[in-house]
Design a protein around this motif. Structure first.
Motif, PDB file in Angstrom:
ATOM      1  N   GLN A  49       6.260  60.408  36.415  1.00 46.24           N
ATOM      2  CA  GLN A  49       5.851  61.190  35.232  1.00 46.24           C
ATOM      3  C   GLN A  49       4.531  61.927  35.447  1.00 46.24           C
ATOM      4  O   GLN A  49       4.125  62.723  34.596  1.00 46.24           O
ATOM      5  N   CYS A 100       9.173  58.984  24.682  1.00 45.72           N
ATOM      6  CA  CYS A 100       8.796  59.134  26.096  1.00 45.72           C
ATOM      7  C   CYS A 100       7.814  60.290  26.228  1.00 45.72           C
ATOM      8  O   CYS A 100       8.041  61.349  25.638  1.00 45.72           O
ATOM      9  N   HIS A 147      12.318  50.676  30.061  1.00 47.11           N
ATOM     10  CA  HIS A 147      12.187  52.133  29.954  1.00 47.11           C
ATOM     11  C   HIS A 147      11.496  52.703  31.205  1.00 47.11           C
ATOM     12  O   HIS A 147      11.973  53.665  31.805  1.00 47.11           O
ATOM     13  N   GLU A 148      10.385  52.060  31.597  1.00 47.44           N
ATOM     14  CA  GLU A 148       9.632  52.561  32.756  1.00 47.44           C
ATOM     15  C   GLU A 148      10.392  52.324  34.057  1.00 47.44           C
ATOM     16  O   GLU A 148      10.375  53.160  34.961  1.00 47.44           O
ATOM     17  N   HIS A 205      12.771  54.988  34.625  1.00 48.72           N
ATOM     18  CA  HIS A 205      12.143  56.215  35.163  1.00 48.72           C
ATOM     19  C   HIS A 205      12.168  56.202  36.685  1.00 48.72           C
ATOM     20  O   HIS A 205      12.418  57.227  37.321  1.00 48.72           O
TER      21      HIS A 205
HETATM   22 NI    NI Z   1       9.331  57.578  29.401  1.00 48.66          NI
END
Ligand code: NI
Length: 187
Positions: free
Chosen positions: A51, A96, A138-139, A142
């Motif tokens: 990210q 997010c 969630h991470e 990613h």
């Molecule tokens: Ni996210």
């Protein structure tokens, strides 16, 4: 320390499986510090390296801003592997930093066990539930190239599609630094 531009849905790196970390050098430590700063500046509780445009299997979390979690410590996860997931699932609303202002309920296991390394490359095993389990999953996704919007049903996907196009075109009032509109049409 520096704020790094956050990659947005449509940026190719968010669809890549992140590369394993082989050594934690000075640059990696700097990246982790910048990730924490970037996450907190954007009021996030989790952030993956992809990210901020870094192809590394690292994510950071800090759930201490969540009500009832004031004593939670920030954690850095390097080369994480989720080794088990509870059969019981729960619906929890997610957002997010790479898809700002879009929120949706996502069904995931209620608890998980995750193995990871710290910045000294010491191995840890953490059993996480509730908010912690949610942020971790969630991470972790990613780092596999998965976004939470991949996990919602088609009707809801259609509903948020306009918002996602605006984000991809950068026609959105971002409250933190984001990547330039370079390749949104490619993904
Ligand atoms: Ni996210």
């Amino acid at each position: 320390m520096a704020l790094l531009p956050v990659t947005l849905i449509g940026d190719k790196i968010l669809r890549k499986k992140a590369a394993q970390v082989r050594e934690v050098d000075v640059k990696t430590i700097e990246l982790i510090r910048d990730m924490f700063e970037t996450m907190r500046n954007a009021s996030g509780i989790g952030l993956a390296a992809t990210q901020v445009g870094a192809d590394k299997a690292i994510f950071v979390i800090d759930t201490s801003v969540v009500e009832g979690h004031e004593n939670d410590k920030p954690i850095v996860f390097i080369n994480p592997i989720i080794t088990s997931r509870s059969e019981k699932t729960v619906l929890i609303e997610e957002g997010c930093l790479s898809i700002p202002d879009v929120r949706a309920e996502v069904e995931r296991p209620e608890s998980v066990t995750i193995k990871y390394y710290d910045t000294n490359l010491n191995e840890h095993v953490l059993n996480a539930e509730n908010v912690l389990a949610r942020v971790i999953q969630h991470e972790y996704d990613h780092l596999q190239g998965i976004l939470f919007t991949d996990l919602i049903d088609d009707n809801l996907k259609k509903k948020i599609n306009k918002d996602i196009i605006k984000i991809k075109k950068r026609k959105f009032d971002f409250t933190y630094p984001v990547t330039e509109n370079v390749d949104y049409h490619l993904v």
